[in-house]
Design an enzyme around this catalytic site. Structure first.
Site, PDB file in Angstrom:
ATOM      1  N   ALA A  23      93.296 -71.283 -23.799  1.00  0.00           N
ATOM      2  CA  ALA A  23      92.870 -71.092 -22.508  1.00  0.00           C
ATOM      3  C   ALA A  23      91.252 -71.323 -22.358  1.00  0.00           C
ATOM      4  O   ALA A  23      90.579 -71.106 -23.730  1.00  0.00           O
ATOM      5  CB  ALA A  23      93.226 -69.784 -21.977  1.00  0.00           C
ATOM      6  N   GLY A  69      96.546 -70.497 -26.035  1.00  0.00           N
ATOM      7  CA  GLY A  69      97.339 -71.178 -24.768  1.00  0.00           C
ATOM      8  C   GLY A  69      98.203 -72.430 -25.389  1.00  0.00           C
ATOM      9  O   GLY A  69      98.946 -72.830 -24.862  1.00  0.00           O
ATOM     10  N   GLU A 127     101.067 -71.806 -27.389  1.00  0.00           N
ATOM     11  CA  GLU A 127     102.054 -71.177 -26.401  1.00  0.00           C
ATOM     12  C   GLU A 127     102.535 -72.309 -25.604  1.00  0.00           C
ATOM     13  O   GLU A 127     103.661 -72.381 -25.312  1.00  0.00           O
ATOM     14  CB  GLU A 127     101.295 -70.200 -25.502  1.00  0.00           C
ATOM     15  CG  GLU A 127     101.011 -68.885 -26.270  1.00  0.00           C
ATOM     16  CD  GLU A 127     100.142 -67.815 -25.443  1.00  0.00           C
ATOM     17  OE1 GLU A 127      99.088 -68.362 -25.043  1.00  0.00           O
ATOM     18  OE2 GLU A 127     100.676 -66.840 -25.191  1.00  0.00           O
ATOM     19  N   GLU A 165      93.767 -65.151 -30.320  1.00  0.00           N
ATOM     20  CA  GLU A 165      93.356 -64.071 -29.383  1.00  0.00           C
ATOM     21  C   GLU A 165      92.604 -62.949 -29.728  1.00  0.00           C
ATOM     22  O   GLU A 165      91.876 -62.557 -29.337  1.00  0.00           O
ATOM     23  CB  GLU A 165      94.563 -63.961 -28.462  1.00  0.00           C
ATOM     24  CG  GLU A 165      94.950 -64.905 -27.408  1.00  0.00           C
ATOM     25  CD  GLU A 165      95.874 -66.237 -28.059  1.00  0.00           C
ATOM     26  OE1 GLU A 165      96.070 -66.043 -29.340  1.00  0.00           O
ATOM     27  OE2 GLU A 165      96.484 -66.903 -27.443  1.00  0.00           O
TER      28      GLU A 165
HETATM   29  N1  DAK Z   1      87.652 -72.838 -24.114  1.00  0.00           N
HETATM   30  C1  DAK Z   1      86.563 -73.321 -23.916  1.00  0.00           C
HETATM   31  N2  DAK Z   1      86.046 -74.220 -24.528  1.00  0.00           N
HETATM   32  C2  DAK Z   1      86.342 -74.464 -25.717  1.00  0.00           C
HETATM   33  C3  DAK Z   1      87.411 -73.996 -26.293  1.00  0.00           C
HETATM   34  C4  DAK Z   1      88.216 -73.004 -25.464  1.00  0.00           C
HETATM   35  N3  DAK Z   1      89.210 -72.481 -25.842  1.00  0.00           N
HETATM   36  N4  DAK Z   1      87.564 -74.259 -27.545  1.00  0.00           N
HETATM   37  C5  DAK Z   1      86.402 -75.171 -27.863  1.00  0.00           C
HETATM   38  N5  DAK Z   1      85.694 -75.484 -26.719  1.00  0.00           N
HETATM   39  C6  DAK Z   1      84.550 -76.014 -26.417  1.00  0.00           C
HETATM   40  C7  DAK Z   1      83.477 -75.467 -27.412  1.00  0.00           C
HETATM   41  O1  DAK Z   1      82.864 -74.505 -26.611  1.00  0.00           O
HETATM   42  C8  DAK Z   1      82.607 -76.753 -27.559  1.00  0.00           C
HETATM   43  O2  DAK Z   1      81.761 -76.995 -26.232  1.00  0.00           O
HETATM   44  P1  DAK Z   1      80.147 -77.271 -26.214  1.00  0.00           P
HETATM   45  O3  DAK Z   1      79.364 -75.913 -26.849  1.00  0.00           O
HETATM   46  O4  DAK Z   1      80.218 -78.581 -26.946  1.00  0.00           O
HETATM   47  O5  DAK Z   1      79.860 -77.300 -24.700  1.00  0.00           O
HETATM   48  C9  DAK Z   1      83.454 -77.816 -27.480  1.00  0.00           C
HETATM   49  O6  DAK Z   1      84.667 -77.380 -27.094  1.00  0.00           O
HETATM   50  C10 DAK Z   1      83.832 -78.075 -28.988  1.00  0.00           C
HETATM   51  O7  DAK Z   1      84.000 -77.047 -29.924  1.00  0.00           O
HETATM   52  P2  DAK Z   1      83.461 -76.655 -31.123  1.00  0.00           P
HETATM   53  O8  DAK Z   1      81.925 -77.139 -31.185  1.00  0.00           O
HETATM   54  O9  DAK Z   1      83.715 -75.199 -31.185  1.00  0.00           O
HETATM   55  O10 DAK Z   1      84.230 -77.632 -32.083  1.00  0.00           O
HETATM   56  P3  DAK Z   1      84.420 -77.001 -33.781  1.00  0.00           P
HETATM   57  O11 DAK Z   1      85.224 -78.325 -34.194  1.00  0.00           O
HETATM   58  O12 DAK Z   1      83.174 -76.492 -34.242  1.00  0.00           O
HETATM   59  O13 DAK Z   1      85.426 -75.970 -33.656  1.00  0.00           O
HETATM   60  C11 DAK Z   1      87.658 -74.614 -33.005  1.00  0.00           C
HETATM   61  C12 DAK Z   1      86.782 -76.022 -33.159  1.00  0.00           C
HETATM   62  C13 DAK Z   1      88.907 -75.195 -32.365  1.00  0.00           C
HETATM   63  C14 DAK Z   1      87.932 -74.188 -34.115  1.00  0.00           C
HETATM   64  C15 DAK Z   1      86.854 -73.670 -32.158  1.00  0.00           C
HETATM   65  O14 DAK Z   1      86.241 -74.674 -30.995  1.00  0.00           O
HETATM   66  C16 DAK Z   1      87.294 -72.794 -31.680  1.00  0.00           C
HETATM   67  O15 DAK Z   1      87.633 -71.677 -32.276  1.00  0.00           O
HETATM   68  N6  DAK Z   1      87.877 -72.750 -30.203  1.00  0.00           N
HETATM   69  C17 DAK Z   1      88.247 -71.280 -29.661  1.00  0.00           C
HETATM   70  C18 DAK Z   1      89.669 -71.322 -30.085  1.00  0.00           C
HETATM   71  C19 DAK Z   1      90.401 -70.138 -29.504  1.00  0.00           C
HETATM   72  O16 DAK Z   1      90.241 -68.969 -29.762  1.00  0.00           O
HETATM   73  N7  DAK Z   1      91.418 -70.443 -28.662  1.00  0.00           N
HETATM   74  C20 DAK Z   1      92.208 -69.393 -28.098  1.00  0.00           C
HETATM   75  C21 DAK Z   1      91.494 -68.830 -26.841  1.00  0.00           C
HETATM   76  S1  DAK Z   1      92.127 -67.471 -26.107  1.00  0.00           S
HETATM   77  C22 DAK Z   1      95.909 -65.064 -20.020  1.00  0.00           C
HETATM   78  C23 DAK Z   1      96.829 -65.943 -20.687  1.00  0.00           C
HETATM   79  C24 DAK Z   1      96.540 -66.618 -21.810  1.00  0.00           C
HETATM   80  C25 DAK Z   1      95.348 -66.359 -22.339  1.00  0.00           C
HETATM   81  C26 DAK Z   1      94.507 -65.710 -21.882  1.00  0.00           C
HETATM   82  C27 DAK Z   1      94.732 -64.936 -20.626  1.00  0.00           C
HETATM   83  N8  DAK Z   1      96.151 -64.228 -19.062  1.00  0.00           N
HETATM   84  C28 DAK Z   1      97.543 -64.306 -18.534  1.00  0.00           C
HETATM   85  C29 DAK Z   1      95.209 -63.721 -18.207  1.00  0.00           C
HETATM   86  C30 DAK Z   1      95.163 -67.199 -23.479  1.00  0.00           C
HETATM   87  C31 DAK Z   1      94.126 -67.103 -24.285  1.00  0.00           C
HETATM   88  C32 DAK Z   1      93.681 -68.085 -25.326  1.00  0.00           C
HETATM   89  O17 DAK Z   1      93.990 -69.162 -25.632  1.00  0.00           O
END
Ligand code: DAK
Length: 262
Positions: A68, A113, A116, A136
């Site tokens: 997400a 997400g 998922e 998460e």
């Molecule tokens: N959201 C927004 N932007 C993201 C992103 C994400 N999940 N993942 C990556 N990006 C963006 C980065 O911010 C960066 O943008 P800029 O800084 O260039 O503007 C760009 O994509 C490239 O990412 P990185 O520079 O970080 O790239 P790396 O190769 O260094 O790292 C990475 C890749 C995938 C390891 C890293 O980006 C990372 O850790 N990303 C986050 C992964 C993550 O934690 N995903 C889970 C998100 S939480 C809900 C239902 C569901 C959910 C929530 C609520 N409700 C029912 C209310 C679900 C939650 C989730 O999925």
């Protein structure tokens, strides 16, 4: 036929639709627009009886979907979060319940997400470089699009606990060993392989595929006895089709069947 939603490409090739998450600058993270696009695409697919397979993939070569949208979530007021949650759940449920077979072609990150989303697909193909996980807890939240429920059902309760409690990423090979991924293929072969897989399924009786998908999915939600009852009813339905007559006749005549989906 191609359609372009805001963050999702919709390409129809006869009975197959390729849906490509297309927000590579954010690693295809799911914001409200993308979820809305997914919902609209699923509606479109549901209304078009010609479509029998869907391949889901991500643009940019780095991610399937990295979760997400964390930035968008950070700015949400509680009511916005509720709307976002409802929208996501509607889109994911509609994807999971589609009659066509849904194949995920994963190249890169399928996190949060994104993982998922993969869990709502019927079959999963991934490149060796792909990474899966539910990170998460790193953000102090829990999976919110069904991960706490679907992951354990697919790979086992304690493996799901490991991934959800630690937030660690697993490579495609480990995901394959867990049964989360069915095939590992190179980047170059990914889409070709996904389409071939779809074609292989398309050559079978359409009603048989549709009803077996329903029986498997609905059966997972119930006890064995009720599941077998679902199967018996589905069996009786396929038995009444022209396709069943054609399939048996073709076998006896030593030729390929020509199924019509009737
Ligand atoms: N959201 C927004 N932007 C993201 C992103 C994400 N999940 N993942 C990556 N990006 C963006 C980065 O911010 C960066 O943008 P800029 O800084 O260039 O503007 C760009 O994509 C490239 O990412 P990185 O520079 O970080 O790239 P790396 O190769 O260094 O790292 C990475 C890749 C995938 C390891 C890293 O980006 C990372 O850790 N990303 C986050 C992964 C993550 O934690 N995903 C889970 C998100 S939480 C809900 C239902 C569901 C959910 C929530 C609520 N409700 C029912 C209310 C679900 C939650 C989730 O999925």
């Amino acid at each position: 036929m191609s359609m372009e939603f805001k963050n999702l490409l919709f390409e129809k090739r006869g009975p197959i639709v390729i849906l490509t998450f297309n927000r590579p600058q954010a690693l295809n993270a799911l914001n409200e627009e993308t979820l809305r696009d997914l919902l609209h695409a699923c509606r479109q697919i549901r209304e078009d009886r010609e479509i029998r397979a869907v391949v889901l993939t991500g643009a940019g070569g780095k991610a399937f979907v990295a979760g997400a949208d964390i930035k968008a979530m950070g700015e949400m007021a509680p009511l916005d979060a509720l709307r976002f949650a409802r929208l996501g759940h509607r889109a994911f449920a509609m994807l999971e319940k589609l009659d066509p077979v849904v194949i995920a072609a994963v190249d890169g990150y399928a996190l949060g997400g994104g993982c998922e989303l993969v869990l709502c697909c019927d079959l999963i193909l991934a490149t060796p470089e792909s990474k899966f996980g539910q990170p998460e807890v790193n953000l102090g939240i829990i999976p919110g699009f069904g991960g706490t429920q679907r992951l354990g059902r697919l790979i086992g309760r304690n493996r799901a606990k490991d991934l959800i409690f630690t937030g660690r990423q697993i490579a495609a090979q480990e995901a394959y060993e867990y049964g989360l991924v069915q095939k590992i293929v190179s980047k170059e072969e990914l889409m070709k392989e996904a389409l071939q897989w779809a074609e292989q399924i398309l050559s079978k009786g359409p009603i048989a595929i549709e009803l077996s998908k329903k029986a498997i999915n609905n059966g997972m939600e119930t006890d064995l006895h009720t599941g077998c009852e679902l199967e018996r009813n589905a069996f009786a339905t396929v038995f009444a089709t022209e396709d069943r007559k054609e399939g048996v006749q073709a076998f006896l005549e030593k030729r390929k069947p020509h199924f019509k989906g009737r």
